[in-house]
Enzyme design. Structure first.
Site, mmCIF file in Angstrom:
data_model
loop_
_atom_site.group_PDB
_atom_site.id
_atom_site.type_symbol
_atom_site.label_atom_id
_atom_site.label_comp_id
_atom_site.label_asym_id
_atom_site.label_seq_id
_atom_site.Cartn_x
_atom_site.Cartn_y
_atom_site.Cartn_z
ATOM 1 N N CYS A 2 0.834 -1.193 0.000
ATOM 2 C CA CYS A 2 0.000 0.000 0.000
ATOM 3 C C CYS A 2 0.874 1.251 0.000
ATOM 4 O O CYS A 2 2.021 1.239 0.418
ATOM 5 C CB CYS A 2 -0.962 0.035 1.175
ATOM 6 S SG CYS A 2 -2.085 -1.357 1.277
ATOM 7 N N ARG A 27 5.835 -1.163 -4.248
ATOM 8 C CA ARG A 27 5.421 -1.760 -2.983
ATOM 9 C C ARG A 27 4.354 -2.836 -3.191
ATOM 10 O O ARG A 27 4.078 -3.615 -2.285
ATOM 11 C CB ARG A 27 4.884 -0.666 -2.044
ATOM 12 C CG ARG A 27 5.918 0.355 -1.651
ATOM 13 C CD ARG A 27 5.295 1.541 -0.947
ATOM 14 N NE ARG A 27 4.839 1.203 0.377
ATOM 15 C CZ ARG A 27 5.525 1.451 1.495
ATOM 16 N NH1 ARG A 27 6.708 2.004 1.423
ATOM 17 N NH2 ARG A 27 5.026 1.154 2.667
ATOM 18 N N TRP A 74 -3.237 -2.769 -1.457
ATOM 19 C CA TRP A 74 -2.997 -4.204 -1.536
ATOM 20 C C TRP A 74 -4.070 -4.855 -0.679
ATOM 21 O O TRP A 74 -4.140 -4.619 0.521
ATOM 22 C CB TRP A 74 -1.591 -4.532 -1.025
ATOM 23 C CG TRP A 74 -1.158 -5.943 -1.243
ATOM 24 C CD1 TRP A 74 -0.648 -6.492 -2.373
ATOM 25 C CD2 TRP A 74 -1.179 -7.005 -0.268
ATOM 26 N NE1 TRP A 74 -0.345 -7.822 -2.170
ATOM 27 C CE2 TRP A 74 -0.662 -8.160 -0.887
ATOM 28 C CE3 TRP A 74 -1.587 -7.084 1.066
ATOM 29 C CZ2 TRP A 74 -0.540 -9.376 -0.222
ATOM 30 C CZ3 TRP A 74 -1.475 -8.294 1.727
ATOM 31 C CH2 TRP A 74 -0.955 -9.421 1.080
ATOM 32 N N ASN A 99 -3.263 2.718 5.363
ATOM 33 C CA ASN A 99 -2.416 1.531 5.304
ATOM 34 C C ASN A 99 -2.513 0.798 6.633
ATOM 35 O O ASN A 99 -2.577 1.441 7.682
ATOM 36 C CB ASN A 99 -0.936 1.905 5.076
ATOM 37 C CG ASN A 99 -0.667 2.420 3.689
ATOM 38 O OD1 ASN A 99 -1.527 2.393 2.819
ATOM 39 N ND2 ASN A 99 0.547 2.908 3.473
ATOM 40 N N GLY A 100 -2.475 -0.532 6.596
ATOM 41 C CA GLY A 100 -2.492 -1.297 7.842
ATOM 42 C C GLY A 100 -3.764 -2.112 7.986
ATOM 43 O O GLY A 100 -4.536 -2.284 7.040
ATOM 44 N N GLU A 482 16.321 -19.878 -0.857
ATOM 45 C CA GLU A 482 16.122 -18.588 -1.515
ATOM 46 C C GLU A 482 15.874 -18.770 -3.009
ATOM 47 O O GLU A 482 15.029 -18.082 -3.600
ATOM 48 C CB GLU A 482 17.333 -17.685 -1.268
ATOM 49 C CG GLU A 482 17.349 -16.384 -2.040
ATOM 50 C CD GLU A 482 16.216 -15.435 -1.683
ATOM 51 O OE1 GLU A 482 16.048 -14.425 -2.402
ATOM 52 O OE2 GLU A 482 15.481 -15.690 -0.705
ATOM 53 N N LYS A 486 12.492 -17.555 -5.015
ATOM 54 C CA LYS A 486 12.501 -16.682 -6.187
ATOM 55 C C LYS A 486 11.684 -17.288 -7.325
ATOM 56 O O LYS A 486 10.921 -16.599 -7.999
ATOM 57 C CB LYS A 486 13.935 -16.434 -6.657
ATOM 58 C CG LYS A 486 14.715 -15.498 -5.776
ATOM 59 C CD LYS A 486 14.170 -14.080 -5.849
ATOM 60 C CE LYS A 486 14.505 -13.292 -4.603
ATOM 61 N NZ LYS A 486 13.684 -13.609 -3.447
ATOM 62 N N GLU A 489 7.955 -17.153 -6.485
ATOM 63 C CA GLU A 489 7.457 -15.779 -6.400
ATOM 64 C C GLU A 489 7.086 -15.211 -7.759
ATOM 65 O O GLU A 489 6.043 -14.564 -7.907
ATOM 66 C CB GLU A 489 8.516 -14.859 -5.770
ATOM 67 C CG GLU A 489 8.592 -14.870 -4.265
ATOM 68 C CD GLU A 489 9.630 -13.897 -3.758
ATOM 69 O OE1 GLU A 489 9.301 -13.095 -2.863
ATOM 70 O OE2 GLU A 489 10.780 -13.927 -4.239
ATOM 71 N N HIS A 505 14.343 -39.126 2.968
ATOM 72 C CA HIS A 505 13.397 -39.148 4.081
ATOM 73 C C HIS A 505 12.016 -38.628 3.667
ATOM 74 O O HIS A 505 11.248 -38.192 4.519
ATOM 75 C CB HIS A 505 13.943 -38.334 5.254
ATOM 76 C CG HIS A 505 15.212 -38.906 5.826
ATOM 77 N ND1 HIS A 505 15.245 -40.095 6.515
ATOM 78 C CD2 HIS A 505 16.489 -38.462 5.759
ATOM 79 C CE1 HIS A 505 16.490 -40.356 6.886
ATOM 80 N NE2 HIS A 505 17.267 -39.380 6.427
ATOM 81 N N LYS A 604 5.858 -5.429 -1.812
ATOM 82 C CA LYS A 604 7.277 -5.239 -1.550
ATOM 83 C C LYS A 604 7.556 -5.017 -0.068
ATOM 84 O O LYS A 604 8.421 -5.660 0.512
ATOM 85 C CB LYS A 604 7.800 -4.045 -2.362
ATOM 86 C CG LYS A 604 9.289 -3.780 -2.193
ATOM 87 C CD LYS A 604 10.109 -4.942 -2.710
ATOM 88 C CE LYS A 604 11.593 -4.669 -2.631
ATOM 89 N NZ LYS A 604 12.383 -5.852 -2.990
#
Length: 609
Positions: A2, A27, A74, A99-100, A482, A486, A489, A505, A604
């Site tokens: 946001c 963002r 968002w 925002n929030g 990581e 990526k 995402e 396993h 973001k």
């Protein structure tokens, strides 16, 4: 996550509001809107498209005004739809962006509905607009102060009123908000970058602040422990949020640009590091480090994987027991506090809500030795911690973090070396060698980036796949994690990472000819074990894609594809090995036609819990 922009000016501020939203697009958002005070009325335009479409709508509808607010949303409460987009109105009097998350919105909604207020959205934000309207008695500044006392959760808000044409009021609690001071005009934003080119005079609002913006002047009050508000002064800082940082240049996407900026970002982060002195982390570092006997790392997402890599360094080089906790989990479990623990938080933005909350939880348990590794010197995280190391990655626009991750690793390696030296675990010869390796790191990264053409050919083979496995061992296991993050995402391929020894396993059941298995294979002391794990994959028909060092003696053959990195880099090898994983994810996403810089459902800067 946001974005807020607001302004009070004697001129038409709509172009500034829209340009501010464009600077905040990185963002993440799924709708956007702008509202202004125009000829004694509220006017509003909203869109579920990109800000460029909103800009066209504003021009077509001839929206203009000297007082206004704008927002990129968002979605949390309510689907991405125009009626849920900000700004929200309460009747024809109040306009508000937020925002929030408001945790007690259901309770407030029921109360306001009982008073006759009609709700047009499913958002928690509309509750705030109606609450301010309900409490309004001719003074917007006072109404917002009274309203914030009723709110539970995290928020940054900007609001204006039809009856007070040259006034915007902002408030923050757990979500960032800055004030911009101009000549004869004032601004609000959730990020100073939104005001780049407009003003460089920035005030960072503190928790509980409410700010009153009028033509060329402002007032700030701060909530006290008894619920009253007291007038306060906040420092006006000169902040150069250069607009050029957001230029794409010759690159196809910001993510690609940021991958290739990593040599410079690492060099900038190391600039001024002449030796391993505790003062690299602040003037009080020697005092804070004295008596530290363990480390607790708190982080989320990519930053968590950076911390997980650092655990190997801190234990092997500095001899410090280290725990790495997902911030959103740590604060909700019973843990055993130790005041001799160094609490390290890692955050690209320094505003990550879960990490800030986890930090506060650790401090509430008596762990006051705090240090943050962050890319934003003026962030809440930096202000909350006694020590800090500011990475110099520059602005990172792409939602999928790249250069922020590698500069975090550089900072964590420096922290390891400083602690090791402070504890007598690092001889002068070892210090000199480590510093030489760090200074050569930008050149080594540049050499890895030269592998891009080979990685592009691999990416084509990943396009039709729906699943992928990533394998690593030791300090390269977090790098595998990581890499999988990526890929999922930005390409939307389901990818999971495992320590290679864990294959037998359970995960080995997934391996067949349709399952690509990406393997991080440095020339370290676990290489022979890793080769055995790779044979387990080949025996089940799995296709191996191996990023190997030059001297690993792993050869390409049927079902085994190998790309060789130019050199082995010892303890710093994870920084080199993550680069090809970033490129693989990027080019796979490009080939699949996804929105690389703004992947679906992601933001973001995650400023809500």
């Amino acid at each position: 996550m946001c974005g807020i922009v607001g302004a009070v000016s004697p001129k038409n501020i709509v172009p500034i509001l829209v340009e501010g939203l464009k600077r905040l697009e990185y963002r993440g958002y799924d709708s956007c809107g702008v509202a202004v005070h125009h000829d004694g009325k509220l006017r509003r335009t909203r869109s579920t498209s990109r800000v460029a479409e909103l800009d066209a709508q504003v021009a077509a509808e001839k929206v203009s005004g000297g007082t206004g607010i704008a927002h990129t949303r968002w979605a949390t409460h309510g689907a991405p739809a125009v009626h849920n987009a900000h700004p929200h109105f309460s009747g024809d009097r109040i306009a508000l962006v937020h925002n929030g998350i408001i945790e007690n919105h259901d309770e407030l909604r029921a109360e306001l509905q009982a008073k006759g207020f009609k709700f047009e959205s499913q958002t928690d934000t509309e509750v705030i607009a109606h609450l301010v309207n309900h409490l309004y008695d001719g003074d917007l500044f006072e109404a917002v102060q009274r309203a914030t006392l009723r709110l539970k959760g995290a928020f940054a808000i900007a609001v204006f009123c039809r009856d007070e044409p040259h006034r915007v009021v902002g408030a923050r609690e757990g979500s960032p908000l800055v004030l911009g001071v101009g000549k004869g005009e004032t601004f609000l934003a959730s990020d100073a970058m939104a005001l780049a080119g407009v003003t460089d005079q920035i005030v960072y609002l503190e928790e509980g602040d409410v700010v009153d913006l009028q033509m060329g002047k402002h007032w700030i009050v701060s909530r006290q422990s008894d619920g009253s508000y007291k007038r306060v002064q906040r420092e006006v800082r000169t902040v150069h949020a250069h607009s050029g940082a957001a230029e794409l240049g010759p690159y196809r996407h910001y993510m690609q640009k940021e991958i290739f900026e990593q040599p410079r970002a690492i060099a900038d982060t190391l600039d001024g590091v002449g030796g391993l002195d505790p003062s690299l982390f602040g003037d009080a570092a020697a005092r804070v480090f004295d008596g530290v006997d363990r480390v607790l790392i708190l982080a989320c997402g990519t930053s968590y994987y950076a911390g997980s890599t650092a655990r190997y360094w801190l234990e092997a080089i500095a001899g410090l027991p280290t725990n790495v906790e997902i911030a959103s989990e740590y604060r909700y479990r019973e843990s055993v506090p130790d005041p001799r623990t160094l609490v390290v938080t890692i955050s690209q933005s320094g505003e990550t809500a879960d990490t800030i909350a986890a930090l506060k939880h650790a401090r509430s348990q008596g762990m006051e030795r705090t240090l943050t590794i962050c890319n934003v010197a003026t962030s809440a995280m930096v202000r909350e911690c006694k020590l800090n190391f500011i990475t110099r990655a520059g602005v990172e626009i792409g939602v999928a973090s790249t250069k922020a991750f590698t500069t975090q690793l550089v900072a964590l390696f420096l922290l390891t070396l400083v602690l090791a030296k402070y504890r007598g675990k690092l001889a002068q010869k070892g210090e000199d060698a480590a510093l030489r390796n760090l200074r050569h790191l930008p050149s080594a990264v540049q050499s890895v980036l030269a592998l891009e053409p080979q990685i592009i050919s691999w990416a084509e083979q990943f396009v039709p796949r729906q699943h992928a496995l990533f394998l690593g061992r030791g300090r390269h296991y977090p790098v595998a994690l990581e890499g999988a993050l990526k890929l999922k995402e930005i390409s939307y391929i389901h990818a999971e990472a495992y320590p290679a020894g864990e294959l037998k396993h359970g995960p080995l059941a997934l391996v067949d000819v349709e399952m690509p298995v990406v393997t991080v294979a440095p020339a370290d002391d676990l290489l022979e074990k890793l080769k055995s794990n790779m044979q387990e994959v080949r025996a089940r028909g799995g296709q191996l894609y191996v990023f190997a060092d030059a001297d690993t003696h792993i050869e390409s053959s049927t079902g085994i594809h190998v790309i060789r990195l130019p050199e082995h880099y010892g303890a710093l090898s994870p920084i080199l090995h993550v680069i090809p994983l970033q490129l693989l994810a990027y080019h796979t996403a490009c080939a699949r036609g996804t929105d690389v810089d703004k992947p679906r459902n992601l933001a973001k800067s995650v400023t809500v819990e």
